[in-house]
Design an enzyme around this catalytic site. Sequence first.
Site, mmCIF file in Angstrom:
data_model
loop_
_atom_site.group_PDB
_atom_site.id
_atom_site.type_symbol
_atom_site.label_atom_id
_atom_site.label_comp_id
_atom_site.label_asym_id
_atom_site.label_seq_id
_atom_site.Cartn_x
_atom_site.Cartn_y
_atom_site.Cartn_z
ATOM 1 N N GLU A 3 0.792 -1.242 0.000
ATOM 2 C CA GLU A 3 0.000 0.000 0.000
ATOM 3 C C GLU A 3 0.824 1.292 0.000
ATOM 4 O O GLU A 3 0.704 2.137 0.883
ATOM 5 C CB GLU A 3 -0.953 -0.014 1.209
ATOM 6 C CG GLU A 3 -1.898 -1.200 1.235
ATOM 7 C CD GLU A 3 -2.749 -1.273 2.498
ATOM 8 O OE1 GLU A 3 -2.849 -0.280 3.223
ATOM 9 O OE2 GLU A 3 -3.306 -2.358 2.763
ATOM 10 N N GLU A 54 -5.913 -11.156 -0.052
ATOM 11 C CA GLU A 54 -6.652 -10.910 1.198
ATOM 12 C C GLU A 54 -8.158 -10.960 0.945
ATOM 13 O O GLU A 54 -8.918 -10.169 1.437
ATOM 14 C CB GLU A 54 -6.261 -9.550 1.796
ATOM 15 C CG GLU A 54 -4.769 -9.352 2.006
ATOM 16 C CD GLU A 54 -4.421 -8.022 2.635
ATOM 17 O OE1 GLU A 54 -5.323 -7.350 3.176
ATOM 18 O OE2 GLU A 54 -3.232 -7.641 2.610
HETATM 19 O O1 G3I Z 1 -5.465 -9.218 19.898
HETATM 20 C C1 G3I Z 1 -4.242 -8.555 20.187
HETATM 21 C C2 G3I Z 1 -4.117 -8.298 21.665
HETATM 22 O O2 G3I Z 1 -4.074 -9.551 22.358
HETATM 23 C C3 G3I Z 1 -2.842 -7.534 21.919
HETATM 24 O O3 G3I Z 1 -2.733 -7.230 23.282
HETATM 25 C C4 G3I Z 1 -2.842 -6.270 21.079
HETATM 26 C C5 G3I Z 1 -1.512 -5.555 21.254
HETATM 27 O O4 G3I Z 1 -1.550 -4.421 20.393
HETATM 28 O O5 G3I Z 1 -2.971 -6.577 19.686
HETATM 29 C C6 G3I Z 1 -4.176 -7.257 19.418
HETATM 30 O O6 G3I Z 1 -4.126 -7.563 18.079
HETATM 31 C C7 G3I Z 1 -4.633 -6.606 17.166
HETATM 32 C C8 G3I Z 1 -5.109 -7.463 15.996
HETATM 33 O O7 G3I Z 1 -5.457 -6.659 14.888
HETATM 34 C C9 G3I Z 1 -6.329 -8.267 16.428
HETATM 35 O O8 G3I Z 1 -6.693 -9.073 15.345
HETATM 36 C C10 G3I Z 1 -3.514 -5.689 16.732
HETATM 37 O O9 G3I Z 1 -3.214 -4.775 17.781
HETATM 38 C C11 G3I Z 1 -3.940 -4.902 15.506
HETATM 39 O O10 G3I Z 1 -2.840 -4.175 14.978
HETATM 40 C C12 G3I Z 1 -4.352 -5.893 14.420
HETATM 41 O O11 G3I Z 1 -4.795 -5.170 13.275
HETATM 42 C C13 G3I Z 1 -4.483 -5.806 12.033
HETATM 43 C C14 G3I Z 1 -4.197 -4.683 11.032
HETATM 44 O O12 G3I Z 1 -3.964 -5.221 9.724
HETATM 45 C C15 G3I Z 1 -2.966 -3.903 11.441
HETATM 46 O O13 G3I Z 1 -1.865 -4.776 11.508
HETATM 47 C C16 G3I Z 1 -5.680 -6.636 11.566
HETATM 48 O O14 G3I Z 1 -5.839 -7.779 12.400
HETATM 49 C C17 G3I Z 1 -5.455 -7.105 10.127
HETATM 50 O O15 G3I Z 1 -6.611 -7.750 9.622
HETATM 51 C C18 G3I Z 1 -5.108 -5.922 9.211
HETATM 52 O O16 G3I Z 1 -4.789 -6.455 7.958
HETATM 53 C C19 G3I Z 1 -4.553 -5.497 6.903
HETATM 54 C C20 G3I Z 1 -3.431 -6.019 6.033
HETATM 55 O O17 G3I Z 1 -2.267 -6.187 6.800
HETATM 56 C C21 G3I Z 1 -3.187 -5.085 4.851
HETATM 57 N N1 G3I Z 1 -4.415 -4.910 4.064
HETATM 58 C C22 G3I Z 1 -5.536 -4.403 4.868
HETATM 59 C C23 G3I Z 1 -5.818 -5.367 6.024
HETATM 60 C C24 G3I Z 1 -7.009 -4.899 6.830
HETATM 61 O O18 G3I Z 1 -6.734 -3.682 7.440
#
Ligand code: G3I
Length: 365
Positions: A168, A276
């Site tokens: 991106e 994705e």
């Molecule tokens: O669940 C944990 C928690 O246990 C922990 O304490 C905490 C610490 O920060 O993190 C939590 O996890 C979060 C996770 O989502 C839960 O699923 C993360 O903070 C959070 O950053 C994460 O967000 C992810 C996001 O990218 C940023 O990395 C999403 O899961 C993920 O689906 C999303 O994926 C992106 C692709 O990489 C790029 N394309 C778009 C897509 C959707 O946004």
Amino acid sequence: MKRILLLGIILTFIFSSSCKKSPVSTIPVPISPIVIPPVVSNKKLIEVANFKIGAAVKVASLQSDAEFANTVKSEFNQITAEYEMKMNFIWTADNTYDFSKVDYLVDFAQQNSKSVHGHTLLWYQSFPDWLKNAGYDTVAFEGKVKTYIQTVVGRYKGKIVSWDVANEIFNDDGTLRVESQIQGRFKDPIGFVGRCFKYAHDADPAAKLFYNDYNVVLATGKRTAMKNMALRFKNAGVQIDGLGEQFHYRISTSQSQINSGFADLANSGLLIHISEADCKVNVNDSPAYVITDADKQKQSDFFKNIVTLYNALPANQKFAITTWGVTDKSTWLRNSTNGNKEYPLLFDESYIKKPAYAGFLAGLQ
Ligand code: G3I
């Protein structure tokens, strides 16, 4: 009396004509056997596809949710970390790395004969705060990122078969996204990205290297910018193997726009990764949404269409179709706005195959 006579004549005529032997062929006409198409409903995607079927996984779910882990084991042959392989989760401080989650995922993949696609080395959203706030100049910043890439890719050399090197960096119109870490620092941001592809290639020459983005088949400017960047890298001798289109779409997304944009993307001649895939049904993000059979069918048709498109690619451009998650239960698309009323994947909250799975399978036929 006359009526009885007339009735008798009529009955006689009917009886005699029905008794006449109509001329019949004396040679029996062979009846072609009815071909009953094979029942595909008990087939798995990974049994039918001639490319990888991937899923984004949460390591915590692999560790603590047996149904999640078992579904990944039985239904997919490639996995991607949904977030645990991003820079801010691994690179906790200068010269300090936390590989615990990645090691678990890679070990799980090796024990279950799955490929691992690495996501993602460079993403404007995942630069760690300590790096952003360190006050490095451009040369020092790139030096740190080079060390990071060499360390991470080198550690999993031969175990992670492919990487999203960058994710991106473009806007839909093809201009560079305005953000402070890549575009804000470098006079030639794409030159910096190209050097990161080189750092990754030098660390693991066998790994397939991708550029990944969203809205690619719909946004002509972004798609053109991606293809031009790939051409620039190729002409400069920089290894780039493929382009990832995330395919975060919805049941209302135009199929004809998807089809034409996909054909243009495929004209790049590179590996194509549907990286994705998920398909929103609650298109208005309503907390009162209730899924209908009609929406389930539209979602099934969405997957059938994109899989049909992908399956028609030349063999040397096929890599994988990855769904962004395994079950609707833990999709990233559930949130407080839509009241968690979103059902974008192939398996429902109870890990039951949805019509979307059948649509995907039909696209493979
Ligand atoms: O669940 C944990 C928690 O246990 C922990 O304490 C905490 C610490 O920060 O993190 C939590 O996890 C979060 C996770 O989502 C839960 O699923 C993360 O903070 C959070 O950053 C994460 O967000 C992810 C996001 O990218 C940023 O990395 C999403 O899961 C993920 O689906 C999303 O994926 C992106 C692709 O990489 C790029 N394309 C778009 C897509 C959707 O946004």
